[in-house]
Write a protein that holds these residues in place. Structure first.
Motif, PDB file in Angstrom:
ATOM      1  N   GLY A   1       0.786  -1.223   0.000  1.00  0.00           N
ATOM      2  CA  GLY A   1       0.000   0.000   0.000  1.00  0.00           C
ATOM      3  C   GLY A   1       0.817   1.272   0.000  1.00  0.00           C
ATOM      4  O   GLY A   1       0.259   2.365  -0.138  1.00  0.00           O
ATOM      5  N   ASP A   2       2.135   1.171   0.146  1.00  0.00           N
ATOM      6  CA  ASP A   2       2.987   2.369   0.123  1.00  0.00           C
ATOM      7  C   ASP A   2       3.018   2.995  -1.271  1.00  0.00           C
ATOM      8  O   ASP A   2       2.687   2.355  -2.259  1.00  0.00           O
ATOM      9  CB  ASP A   2       4.426   2.025   0.520  1.00  0.00           C
ATOM     10  CG  ASP A   2       4.619   1.888   2.021  1.00  0.00           C
ATOM     11  OD1 ASP A   2       3.716   2.287   2.777  1.00  0.00           O
ATOM     12  OD2 ASP A   2       5.678   1.381   2.437  1.00  0.00           O
ATOM     13  N   SER A   3       3.444   4.235  -1.326  1.00  0.00           N
ATOM     14  CA  SER A   3       3.713   4.913  -2.595  1.00  0.00           C
ATOM     15  C   SER A   3       5.223   5.051  -2.729  1.00  0.00           C
ATOM     16  O   SER A   3       5.915   5.327  -1.752  1.00  0.00           O
ATOM     17  CB  SER A   3       3.070   6.291  -2.631  1.00  0.00           C
ATOM     18  OG  SER A   3       1.669   6.179  -2.602  1.00  0.00           O
TER      19      SER A   3
ATOM     20  N   ILE B   1       1.332   1.198 -13.317  1.00  0.00           N
ATOM     21  CA  ILE B   1       1.903   2.498 -13.665  1.00  0.00           C
ATOM     22  C   ILE B   1       1.085   3.063 -14.809  1.00  0.00           C
ATOM     23  O   ILE B   1       0.854   2.376 -15.813  1.00  0.00           O
ATOM     24  CB  ILE B   1       3.387   2.367 -14.071  1.00  0.00           C
ATOM     25  CG1 ILE B   1       4.197   1.822 -12.894  1.00  0.00           C
ATOM     26  CG2 ILE B   1       3.932   3.709 -14.523  1.00  0.00           C
ATOM     27  CD1 ILE B   1       5.653   1.613 -13.186  1.00  0.00           C
ATOM     28  N   ASP B   2       0.625   4.309 -14.655  1.00  0.00           N
ATOM     29  CA  ASP B   2      -0.157   4.966 -15.709  1.00  0.00           C
ATOM     30  C   ASP B   2       0.634   4.971 -17.014  1.00  0.00           C
ATOM     31  O   ASP B   2       1.798   5.356 -17.044  1.00  0.00           O
ATOM     32  CB  ASP B   2      -0.510   6.397 -15.305  1.00  0.00           C
ATOM     33  CG  ASP B   2      -1.490   6.443 -14.148  1.00  0.00           C
ATOM     34  OD1 ASP B   2      -2.205   5.443 -13.947  1.00  0.00           O
ATOM     35  OD2 ASP B   2      -1.531   7.478 -13.453  1.00  0.00           O
ATOM     36  N   GLY B   3       0.008   4.548 -18.090  1.00  0.00           N
ATOM     37  CA  GLY B   3       0.646   4.511 -19.392  1.00  0.00           C
ATOM     38  C   GLY B   3       1.369   3.215 -19.692  1.00  0.00           C
ATOM     39  O   GLY B   3       1.757   2.969 -20.824  1.00  0.00           O
ATOM     40  N   PHE B   4       1.568   2.363 -18.663  1.00  0.00           N
ATOM     41  CA  PHE B   4       2.265   1.093 -18.856  1.00  0.00           C
ATOM     42  C   PHE B   4       1.431  -0.102 -18.393  1.00  0.00           C
ATOM     43  O   PHE B   4       1.632  -1.197 -18.867  1.00  0.00           O
ATOM     44  CB  PHE B   4       3.599   1.091 -18.101  1.00  0.00           C
ATOM     45  CG  PHE B   4       4.617   2.028 -18.685  1.00  0.00           C
ATOM     46  CD1 PHE B   4       5.423   1.629 -19.727  1.00  0.00           C
ATOM     47  CD2 PHE B   4       4.751   3.313 -18.184  1.00  0.00           C
ATOM     48  CE1 PHE B   4       6.354   2.492 -20.272  1.00  0.00           C
ATOM     49  CE2 PHE B   4       5.680   4.181 -18.716  1.00  0.00           C
ATOM     50  CZ  PHE B   4       6.479   3.773 -19.765  1.00  0.00           C
ATOM     51  N   GLY B   5       0.548   0.099 -17.427  1.00  0.00           N
ATOM     52  CA  GLY B   5      -0.264  -0.999 -16.888  1.00  0.00           C
ATOM     53  C   GLY B   5       0.450  -1.727 -15.756  1.00  0.00           C
ATOM     54  O   GLY B   5       1.333  -1.175 -15.107  1.00  0.00           O
TER      55      GLY B   5
ATOM     56  N   GLU C   1      15.280  -1.927  -5.505  1.00  0.00           N
ATOM     57  CA  GLU C   1      16.514  -1.138  -5.534  1.00  0.00           C
ATOM     58  C   GLU C   1      16.415   0.070  -6.471  1.00  0.00           C
ATOM     59  O   GLU C   1      17.287   0.940  -6.439  1.00  0.00           O
ATOM     60  CB  GLU C   1      17.688  -2.019  -5.929  1.00  0.00           C
ATOM     61  CG  GLU C   1      17.564  -2.585  -7.328  1.00  0.00           C
ATOM     62  CD  GLU C   1      18.473  -3.769  -7.564  1.00  0.00           C
ATOM     63  OE1 GLU C   1      19.261  -3.699  -8.525  1.00  0.00           O
ATOM     64  OE2 GLU C   1      18.413  -4.733  -6.784  1.00  0.00           O
ATOM     65  N   PHE C   2      15.364   0.134  -7.307  1.00  0.00           N
ATOM     66  CA  PHE C   2      15.209   1.248  -8.234  1.00  0.00           C
ATOM     67  C   PHE C   2      14.094   2.209  -7.834  1.00  0.00           C
ATOM     68  O   PHE C   2      13.666   3.024  -8.641  1.00  0.00           O
ATOM     69  CB  PHE C   2      14.935   0.727  -9.651  1.00  0.00           C
ATOM     70  CG  PHE C   2      16.073  -0.092 -10.191  1.00  0.00           C
ATOM     71  CD1 PHE C   2      17.346   0.439 -10.306  1.00  0.00           C
ATOM     72  CD2 PHE C   2      15.873  -1.396 -10.570  1.00  0.00           C
ATOM     73  CE1 PHE C   2      18.389  -0.316 -10.795  1.00  0.00           C
ATOM     74  CE2 PHE C   2      16.909  -2.164 -11.058  1.00  0.00           C
ATOM     75  CZ  PHE C   2      18.184  -1.620 -11.171  1.00  0.00           C
ATOM     76  N   VAL C   3      13.626   2.121  -6.581  1.00  0.00           N
ATOM     77  CA  VAL C   3      12.582   3.023  -6.104  1.00  0.00           C
ATOM     78  C   VAL C   3      12.965   3.580  -4.741  1.00  0.00           C
ATOM     79  O   VAL C   3      13.809   3.019  -4.050  1.00  0.00           O
ATOM     80  CB  VAL C   3      11.194   2.316  -6.012  1.00  0.00           C
ATOM     81  CG1 VAL C   3      10.746   1.803  -7.356  1.00  0.00           C
ATOM     82  CG2 VAL C   3      11.224   1.201  -4.989  1.00  0.00           C
ATOM     83  N   LYS C   4      12.345   4.691  -4.380  1.00  0.00           N
ATOM     84  CA  LYS C   4      12.468   5.216  -3.025  1.00  0.00           C
ATOM     85  C   LYS C   4      11.075   5.511  -2.499  1.00  0.00           C
ATOM     86  O   LYS C   4      10.167   5.807  -3.260  1.00  0.00           O
ATOM     87  CB  LYS C   4      13.352   6.456  -2.974  1.00  0.00           C
ATOM     88  CG  LYS C   4      12.796   7.663  -3.667  1.00  0.00           C
ATOM     89  CD  LYS C   4      13.718   8.847  -3.525  1.00  0.00           C
ATOM     90  CE  LYS C   4      13.123  10.056  -4.219  1.00  0.00           C
ATOM     91  NZ  LYS C   4      13.951  11.246  -4.074  1.00  0.00           N
TER      92      LYS C   4
ATOM     93  N   LYS D   1       5.780   8.566  -9.979  1.00  0.00           N
ATOM     94  CA  LYS D   1       5.235   8.135  -8.698  1.00  0.00           C
ATOM     95  C   LYS D   1       4.329   6.939  -8.915  1.00  0.00           C
ATOM     96  O   LYS D   1       3.486   6.947  -9.809  1.00  0.00           O
ATOM     97  CB  LYS D   1       4.466   9.267  -8.026  1.00  0.00           C
ATOM     98  CG  LYS D   1       4.043   8.933  -6.612  1.00  0.00           C
ATOM     99  CD  LYS D   1       3.519  10.147  -5.870  1.00  0.00           C
ATOM    100  CE  LYS D   1       3.218   9.772  -4.434  1.00  0.00           C
ATOM    101  NZ  LYS D   1       2.784  10.926  -3.666  1.00  0.00           N
ATOM    102  N   VAL D   2       4.505   5.912  -8.101  1.00  0.00           N
ATOM    103  CA  VAL D   2       3.715   4.686  -8.174  1.00  0.00           C
ATOM    104  C   VAL D   2       2.990   4.537  -6.846  1.00  0.00           C
ATOM    105  O   VAL D   2       3.624   4.513  -5.787  1.00  0.00           O
ATOM    106  CB  VAL D   2       4.616   3.461  -8.436  1.00  0.00           C
ATOM    107  CG1 VAL D   2       3.782   2.206  -8.540  1.00  0.00           C
ATOM    108  CG2 VAL D   2       5.452   3.666  -9.681  1.00  0.00           C
TER     109      VAL D   2
END
Length: 111
Positions: free
Chosen positions: A55-57, A95-99, A106-109, A78-79
């Motif tokens: 549930g985090d962003s 993700i909007d535009g990708f589904g 490791e690629f998000v914060k 932002k996801v």
């Protein structure tokens, strides 16, 4: 003499005592045998070491190429409402535009 537990980091059986701590000669990890680590099975951390939960962003921190898509997921995207899973790609999200897609933590914060 008491039984010395294996290293909690690499599971090496060759740990030895140093003062009040135990030390692993294989990975160099030191730990206090009187402290029990919190084993939570599925702990997922972002690029900064923050623990993520369902549930985090999160925010993507670098451009990520997507197979079959003409453009990458851009850094700063932002996801919202992520779901944690087991495996190499441990975040499921939309993700909007990708589904629907899977991301590596490791690629998000955390947002």
């Amino acid at each position: 003499m008491t039984e010395i537990p294996p290293c909690p980091n690499c599971k090496s059986p060759y740990a030895y005592p140093t003062d009040n701590l135990l030390m692993c000669p294989e990975c160099g990890h030191e730990w206090n045998p009187n402290e029990t680590p919190a084993e939570d099975g599925n702990v997922v951390k972002d690029a900064n070491g923050n623990v993520l939960q369902d549930g985090d962003s999160v925010v993507v921190i670098k451009d990520l190429p997507v197979k079959g898509a003409p453009k990458p997921v851009k850094a700063g995207t932002k996801v919202k409402n992520i779901r944690l899973t087991d495996g190499d790609h441990n975040i499921d999200c939309k993700i909007d535009g990708f589904g629907s897609m899977a991301l590596k933590s490791e690629f998000v914060k955390k947002a």
